[in-house]
Scaffold this motif. Structure first.
Motif: not given
Length: 96
Positions: A20-24, A31-33, A70-74
């Motif tokens: 939930a820290s990242c996803h709510g 989705a995590v932006t 960040c999601a381009k690589c990680h």
């Protein structure tokens, strides 16, 4: 035999972060932006930390400066990938 690196969700969980820290907290997880990532990961500090990576700094580049998504690589729930390598074959970065 080389040990398979932990996925980023495992790395975050080991540091005490809950999903939930990242996803709510919603039933359908968000989705995590990148906006969420930079609440904990300062892009300018990261660029300074990786300034000596060769052949170029992956966190400060001519295309996006320090603001590459960040999601381009990680990838968090699957193995991360070297986004730069799709065009720049000599950029053989190891991506956590």
């Amino acid at each position: 035999m080389a040990e398979t690196p932990a996925l980023l969700d495992q790395t975050h969980a080991a540091k005490g972060l809950k999903c939930a820290s990242c996803h709510g907290n919603a039933e359908q997880r968000e989705a995590v932006t990148m906006t969420k990532c930079i609440k904990c990961h300062n892009t300018e500090k990261l660029a300074k930390k990786t300034k000596d990576v060769k052949p170029t700094n992956p966190h400060e580049n001519r295309h996006f400066g320090t603001e590459t998504d960040c999601a381009k690589c990680h990838n968090v729930h699957q193995k991360s990938e070297n986004y730069c390598g799709s065009c720049h074959l000599r950029f053989d970065f190891v991506v956590p």
